[in-house]
Design a protein around this motif. Sequence first.
Motif, PDB file in Angstrom:
ATOM      1  N   SER A   1      59.125  56.156  -2.023  1.00 42.43           N
ATOM      2  CA  SER A   1      60.582  56.092  -1.940  1.00 42.43           C
ATOM      3  C   SER A   1      60.967  55.369  -0.652  1.00 42.43           C
TER       4      SER A   1
ATOM      5  N   GLU B   1      62.638  44.438  -1.663  1.00 45.08           N
ATOM      6  CA  GLU B   1      62.601  45.697  -0.928  1.00 45.08           C
ATOM      7  C   GLU B   1      61.575  45.568   0.188  1.00 45.08           C
TER       8      GLU B   1
ATOM      9  N   ARG C   1      62.834  56.615   1.689  1.00 44.80           N
ATOM     10  CA  ARG C   1      62.703  57.578   2.787  1.00 44.80           C
ATOM     11  C   ARG C   1      61.247  57.683   3.236  1.00 44.80           C
ATOM     12  N   GLU C   2      60.318  57.753   2.297  1.00 49.61           N
ATOM     13  CA  GLU C   2      58.904  57.828   2.660  1.00 49.61           C
ATOM     14  C   GLU C   2      58.471  56.553   3.380  1.00 49.61           C
ATOM     15  N   THR C   3      58.947  55.428   2.898  1.00 45.53           N
ATOM     16  CA  THR C   3      58.562  54.151   3.497  1.00 45.53           C
ATOM     17  C   THR C   3      59.064  54.019   4.922  1.00 45.53           C
TER      18      THR C   3
ATOM     19  N   ARG D   1      68.340  59.323   6.124  1.00 41.40           N
ATOM     20  CA  ARG D   1      68.812  58.498   5.015  1.00 41.40           C
ATOM     21  C   ARG D   1      70.130  57.830   5.393  1.00 41.40           C
TER      22      ARG D   1
END
Length: 340
Positions: free
Chosen positions: A126, A92, A128-130, A338
């Motif tokens: 998450s 990731e 999205r936060e990243t 997203r």
Amino acid sequence: MPEIPETMDAQVIREHGEPDVFEAAELDVPEPDANEVLVEVAATSVNPVDTKIRSGFAADIGAEFPAVLHGDLAGTVVAVGEGVERFDVGDEVYGCPGGVAGTTGTLAEYATADAATLAHKPASLSMRETAALPLVSITAWDGLVTRAGVEPGEDVLVHGGTGGVGHIGVQLASLEGGVVHTTASTDEKRDLAEALGADYAFDYGRDVADYVEEYTDGNGFDVVFDTVGTGADNLEDSFEAAGLKGRVVSTVSHGPVDVDPVHTKGLSFDTVFMLIPLLHDDHAGRLRHGEILERVATLVDEGDLRPVLDDVDYTLSEVSEAHRRLESGEGVGKVTVRVE
């Protein structure tokens, strides 16, 4: 090995204009070249440069039509090109590898990326936060840590302390030991800035001489980080706010500016444009971006740094609305999209 489809969903623009110029498209999934990886994109974020490329204001740095915009991404490596050693399939990752001429944009289900520009995703966030972190973190790090070199006890002024770059800048300046002051437009944003580590937050419309007197006894700030750049006015305010031999760093400087204070105060003045390594195929600069993001991920996972996300959550098909949200100025924190 994950199964990779031949085609993917994407959002493209075929001309410059308002947010409605985005349209859905089915494109071939790109293959990674040497030193690249293929990332299955989970999320991206909207940065001001993305809206400028879309509108045509920064058309000179955009890709050819039909263009896939956006540089930030968070996702999973699904294929690895020759020569890549830092990443494996299944890792990731996050970074800002594209969205400009000569690179692949991230408003798509898959994107190729120079492995040098990427880092391992913070485990505590998450996708999205990243995705909110790459461009703004690199910019803030370059501005405050590398260029300005904030030292403990120094008075630091961050213009726009709850904006994309500014809210990371406030946190980094605090971590470096600075006494952090910031401007913001509402009580809500000033409260947020203080929650992020600002020692003082005040209205951006205040007279410069007034807040210099109140917070520095008229001596001026050691470091001024301008993330607002509303023409020459804000940059000239930054020069006025800086003390003797102060350091001023701007992320968005445009228009004619009176530089007399730079001379009379002995100021140092620097600019940060984090896309330079992407636009000029600067391998050393790209490697440095990846290194910064690895350090940022550590700070995040240690609880010392966090992204602030706007409340509204958009999907790939809603990218037009995401651009409107950023351009409205009504959002607080990073606007994200997203893709998964």
